[in-house]
Design a protein around this motif. Structure first.
Motif, PDB file in Angstrom:
ATOM      1  N   ARG A  45       0.859  -1.179   0.000  1.00 11.33           N
ATOM      2  CA  ARG A  45       0.000   0.000   0.000  1.00 11.33           C
ATOM      3  C   ARG A  45       0.898   1.232   0.000  1.00 11.33           C
ATOM      4  O   ARG A  45       1.758   1.395   0.865  1.00 11.33           O
ATOM      5  CB  ARG A  45      -0.915   0.049   1.227  1.00 11.33           C
ATOM      6  N   TYR A  46       0.690   2.080  -1.000  1.00  9.88           N
ATOM      7  CA  TYR A  46       1.517   3.268  -1.182  1.00  9.88           C
ATOM      8  C   TYR A  46       0.786   4.514  -0.698  1.00  9.88           C
ATOM      9  O   TYR A  46      -0.421   4.648  -0.854  1.00  9.88           O
ATOM     10  CB  TYR A  46       1.886   3.428  -2.661  1.00  9.88           C
ATOM     11  N   SER A  47       1.537   5.421  -0.139  1.00  5.65           N
ATOM     12  CA  SER A  47       0.986   6.698   0.324  1.00  5.65           C
ATOM     13  C   SER A  47       1.219   7.759  -0.751  1.00  5.65           C
ATOM     14  O   SER A  47       2.023   7.558  -1.678  1.00  5.65           O
ATOM     15  CB  SER A  47       1.703   7.122   1.614  1.00  5.65           C
ATOM     16  N   PRO A  48       0.540   8.886  -0.636  1.00  3.75           N
ATOM     17  CA  PRO A  48       0.838  10.001  -1.548  1.00  3.75           C
ATOM     18  C   PRO A  48       2.329  10.398  -1.496  1.00  3.75           C
ATOM     19  O   PRO A  48       2.914  10.730  -2.526  1.00  3.75           O
ATOM     20  CB  PRO A  48      -0.064  11.127  -1.045  1.00  3.75           C
ATOM     21  N   ARG A  49       2.939  10.316  -0.310  1.00  6.05           N
ATOM     22  CA  ARG A  49       4.377  10.619  -0.209  1.00  6.05           C
ATOM     23  C   ARG A  49       5.177   9.617  -1.044  1.00  6.05           C
ATOM     24  O   ARG A  49       6.115   9.994  -1.749  1.00  6.05           O
ATOM     25  CB  ARG A  49       4.841  10.572   1.242  1.00  6.05           C
ATOM     26  N   ASP A  50       4.819   8.325  -0.954  1.00  2.22           N
ATOM     27  CA  ASP A  50       5.512   7.300  -1.735  1.00  2.22           C
ATOM     28  C   ASP A  50       5.412   7.594  -3.233  1.00  2.22           C
ATOM     29  O   ASP A  50       6.398   7.444  -3.969  1.00  2.22           O
ATOM     30  CB  ASP A  50       4.929   5.909  -1.457  1.00  2.22           C
ATOM     31  N   VAL A  51       4.245   8.009  -3.686  1.00  2.00           N
ATOM     32  CA  VAL A  51       4.052   8.320  -5.107  1.00  2.00           C
ATOM     33  C   VAL A  51       4.946   9.500  -5.500  1.00  2.00           C
ATOM     34  O   VAL A  51       5.584   9.476  -6.567  1.00  2.00           O
ATOM     35  CB  VAL A  51       2.563   8.597  -5.422  1.00  2.00           C
ATOM     36  N   ASP A  52       5.036  10.502  -4.655  1.00  2.00           N
ATOM     37  CA  ASP A  52       5.923  11.637  -4.945  1.00  2.00           C
ATOM     38  C   ASP A  52       7.383  11.196  -5.019  1.00  2.00           C
ATOM     39  O   ASP A  52       8.144  11.652  -5.877  1.00  2.00           O
ATOM     40  CB  ASP A  52       5.758  12.738  -3.897  1.00  2.00           C
ATOM     41  N   VAL A  53       7.778  10.292  -4.127  1.00  3.84           N
ATOM     42  CA  VAL A  53       9.154   9.773  -4.148  1.00  3.84           C
ATOM     43  C   VAL A  53       9.382   8.963  -5.423  1.00  3.84           C
ATOM     44  O   VAL A  53      10.444   9.075  -6.050  1.00  3.84           O
ATOM     45  CB  VAL A  53       9.457   8.944  -2.882  1.00  3.84           C
ATOM     46  N   LEU A  54       8.409   8.177  -5.828  1.00  2.00           N
ATOM     47  CA  LEU A  54       8.539   7.420  -7.077  1.00  2.00           C
ATOM     48  C   LEU A  54       8.732   8.359  -8.267  1.00  2.00           C
ATOM     49  O   LEU A  54       9.575   8.097  -9.143  1.00  2.00           O
ATOM     50  CB  LEU A  54       7.296   6.548  -7.306  1.00  2.00           C
ATOM     51  N   ARG A  55       7.994   9.441  -8.284  1.00  4.35           N
ATOM     52  CA  ARG A  55       8.156  10.419  -9.363  1.00  4.35           C
ATOM     53  C   ARG A  55       9.552  11.047  -9.331  1.00  4.35           C
ATOM     54  O   ARG A  55      10.158  11.279 -10.379  1.00  4.35           O
ATOM     55  CB  ARG A  55       7.089  11.508  -9.244  1.00  4.35           C
ATOM     56  N   GLU A  56      10.047  11.306  -8.135  1.00  2.68           N
ATOM     57  CA  GLU A  56      11.390  11.882  -8.006  1.00  2.68           C
ATOM     58  C   GLU A  56      12.450  10.875  -8.443  1.00  2.68           C
ATOM     59  O   GLU A  56      13.428  11.244  -9.092  1.00  2.68           O
ATOM     60  CB  GLU A  56      11.639  12.339  -6.566  1.00  2.68           C
ATOM     61  N   VAL A  57      12.264   9.607  -8.117  1.00  6.36           N
ATOM     62  CA  VAL A  57      13.198   8.563  -8.565  1.00  6.36           C
ATOM     63  C   VAL A  57      13.229   8.538 -10.092  1.00  6.36           C
ATOM     64  O   VAL A  57      14.312   8.498 -10.705  1.00  6.36           O
ATOM     65  CB  VAL A  57      12.790   7.174  -8.013  1.00  6.36           C
ATOM     66  N   GLN A  58      12.075   8.601 -10.704  1.00 14.69           N
ATOM     67  CA  GLN A  58      12.004   8.589 -12.157  1.00 14.69           C
ATOM     68  C   GLN A  58      12.686   9.823 -12.751  1.00 14.69           C
ATOM     69  O   GLN A  58      13.433   9.728 -13.720  1.00 14.69           O
ATOM     70  CB  GLN A  58      10.541   8.518 -12.600  1.00 14.69           C
ATOM     71  N   ARG A  59      12.452  10.972 -12.158  1.00 17.95           N
ATOM     72  CA  ARG A  59      13.074  12.205 -12.641  1.00 17.95           C
ATOM     73  C   ARG A  59      14.599  12.140 -12.532  1.00 17.95           C
ATOM     74  O   ARG A  59      15.321  12.468 -13.483  1.00 17.95           O
ATOM     75  CB  ARG A  59      12.548  13.412 -11.856  1.00 17.95           C
ATOM     76  N   LEU A  60      15.083  11.712 -11.352  1.00 16.60           N
ATOM     77  CA  LEU A  60      16.529  11.630 -11.159  1.00 16.60           C
ATOM     78  C   LEU A  60      17.169  10.646 -12.130  1.00 16.60           C
ATOM     79  O   LEU A  60      18.264  10.890 -12.651  1.00 16.60           O
ATOM     80  CB  LEU A  60      16.846  11.225  -9.710  1.00 16.60           C
ATOM     81  N   SER A  61      16.479   9.559 -12.393  1.00 20.64           N
ATOM     82  CA  SER A  61      17.001   8.543 -13.296  1.00 20.64           C
ATOM     83  C   SER A  61      16.979   9.013 -14.746  1.00 20.64           C
ATOM     84  O   SER A  61      17.991   8.937 -15.442  1.00 20.64           O
ATOM     85  CB  SER A  61      16.178   7.263 -13.154  1.00 20.64           C
ATOM     86  N   GLN A  62      15.846   9.516 -15.199  1.00 24.16           N
ATOM     87  CA  GLN A  62      15.689   9.854 -16.610  1.00 24.16           C
ATOM     88  C   GLN A  62      16.278  11.205 -16.978  1.00 24.16           C
ATOM     89  O   GLN A  62      16.939  11.335 -18.001  1.00 24.16           O
ATOM     90  CB  GLN A  62      14.218   9.793 -16.998  1.00 24.16           C
ATOM     91  N   GLU A  63      16.037  12.224 -16.157  1.00 24.11           N
ATOM     92  CA  GLU A  63      16.490  13.565 -16.511  1.00 24.11           C
ATOM     93  C   GLU A  63      17.916  13.854 -16.054  1.00 24.11           C
ATOM     94  O   GLU A  63      18.649  14.580 -16.718  1.00 24.11           O
ATOM     95  CB  GLU A  63      15.544  14.608 -15.923  1.00 24.11           C
ATOM     96  N   GLU A  64      18.295  13.302 -14.914  1.00 22.33           N
ATOM     97  CA  GLU A  64      19.619  13.602 -14.364  1.00 22.33           C
ATOM     98  C   GLU A  64      20.633  12.499 -14.659  1.00 22.33           C
ATOM     99  O   GLU A  64      21.829  12.681 -14.436  1.00 22.33           O
ATOM    100  CB  GLU A  64      19.532  13.816 -12.845  1.00 22.33           C
ATOM    101  N   GLY A  65      20.161  11.332 -15.084  1.00 20.54           N
ATOM    102  CA  GLY A  65      21.055  10.237 -15.432  1.00 20.54           C
ATOM    103  C   GLY A  65      21.733   9.584 -14.232  1.00 20.54           C
ATOM    104  O   GLY A  65      22.802   8.991 -14.363  1.00 20.54           O
ATOM    105  N   ILE A  66      21.108   9.654 -13.066  1.00 22.22           N
ATOM    106  CA  ILE A  66      21.682   9.083 -11.850  1.00 22.22           C
ATOM    107  C   ILE A  66      21.273   7.619 -11.743  1.00 22.22           C
ATOM    108  O   ILE A  66      20.108   7.274 -11.968  1.00 22.22           O
ATOM    109  CB  ILE A  66      21.221   9.877 -10.611  1.00 22.22           C
ATOM    110  N   ASN A  67      22.238   6.754 -11.390  1.00 24.39           N
ATOM    111  CA  ASN A  67      21.921   5.338 -11.258  1.00 24.39           C
ATOM    112  C   ASN A  67      21.142   5.090  -9.965  1.00 24.39           C
ATOM    113  O   ASN A  67      21.038   5.958  -9.100  1.00 24.39           O
ATOM    114  CB  ASN A  67      23.175   4.464 -11.349  1.00 24.39           C
ATOM    115  N   LEU A  68      20.590   3.889  -9.828  1.00 24.35           N
ATOM    116  CA  LEU A  68      19.715   3.586  -8.694  1.00 24.35           C
ATOM    117  C   LEU A  68      20.451   3.634  -7.358  1.00 24.35           C
ATOM    118  O   LEU A  68      19.875   4.046  -6.346  1.00 24.35           O
ATOM    119  CB  LEU A  68      19.029   2.235  -8.890  1.00 24.35           C
ATOM    120  N   ALA A  69      21.716   3.242  -7.328  1.00 23.65           N
ATOM    121  CA  ALA A  69      22.489   3.322  -6.082  1.00 23.65           C
ATOM    122  C   ALA A  69      22.648   4.787  -5.656  1.00 23.65           C
ATOM    123  O   ALA A  69      22.516   5.123  -4.473  1.00 23.65           O
ATOM    124  CB  ALA A  69      23.858   2.671  -6.253  1.00 23.65           C
ATOM    125  N   GLY A  70      22.896   5.651  -6.619  1.00 23.97           N
ATOM    126  CA  GLY A  70      23.014   7.083  -6.318  1.00 23.97           C
ATOM    127  C   GLY A  70      21.694   7.668  -5.854  1.00 23.97           C
ATOM    128  O   GLY A  70      21.643   8.473  -4.925  1.00 23.97           O
TER     129      GLY A  70
END
Length: 136
Positions: A45-70
């Motif tokens: 079960r995900y919270s609204p905060r979790d969804v925001d974090v998921l969006r940030e993970v996607q942004r950091l990965s796709q737009e900033e090119g940061i790997n998952l460990a980073g």
């Protein structure tokens, strides 16, 4: 309105809201990037905060090119920063409400005084500086 941390979304809904596939959310859970709360039956079960974090993970990965460990390290540091900011605010409030100074009484005891209070010097008390060293 639901709390920001309330676990209200099924994995399929959270994935849709974050623009990801549910399997990606499962992978992030296994990696510890975004760990949702669990129901008694072990469903995620995900919270609204979790969804925001998921969006940030996607942004950091796709737009900033940061790997998952980073990204994981960035998220850990963000949580720690938030904790420190809360502790700092608590300490500042505590300090503001209990402004006091410390002084030595005529008997040598350390006493706390409200800010601006002065102790009167006892008559016959020497003004000599006494240095105390432990173990002597």
């Amino acid at each position: 309105m639901a709390r920001y941390d309330a676990p209200i979304y099924l994995i399929s809904i959270a994935a849709d809201l974050a623009g990801m596939h549910p399997q990606t959310l499962r992978s992030y859970d296994r990696l510890g990037l975004v760990v949702p709360q669990r129901t008694a039956g072990r469903g995620r079960r995900y919270s609204p905060r979790d969804v925001d974090v998921l969006r940030e993970v996607q942004r950091l990965s796709q737009e900033e090119g940061i790997n998952l460990a980073g990204i994981k390290r960035i998220l850990e540091l963000a949580v720690r920063n938030e904790e420190l900011e809360l502790e700092n605010a608590r300490l500042r409030e505590r300090q503001a409400t209990s402004q006091r100074v410390f002084a030595a009484s005529s008997s040598g005891d350390v006493v706390a005084l409200p800010l601006g209070t002065r102790l009167r010097r006892a008559e016959g008390v020497s003004r000599a500086l006494v240095v105390w060293r432990q173990g002597r």
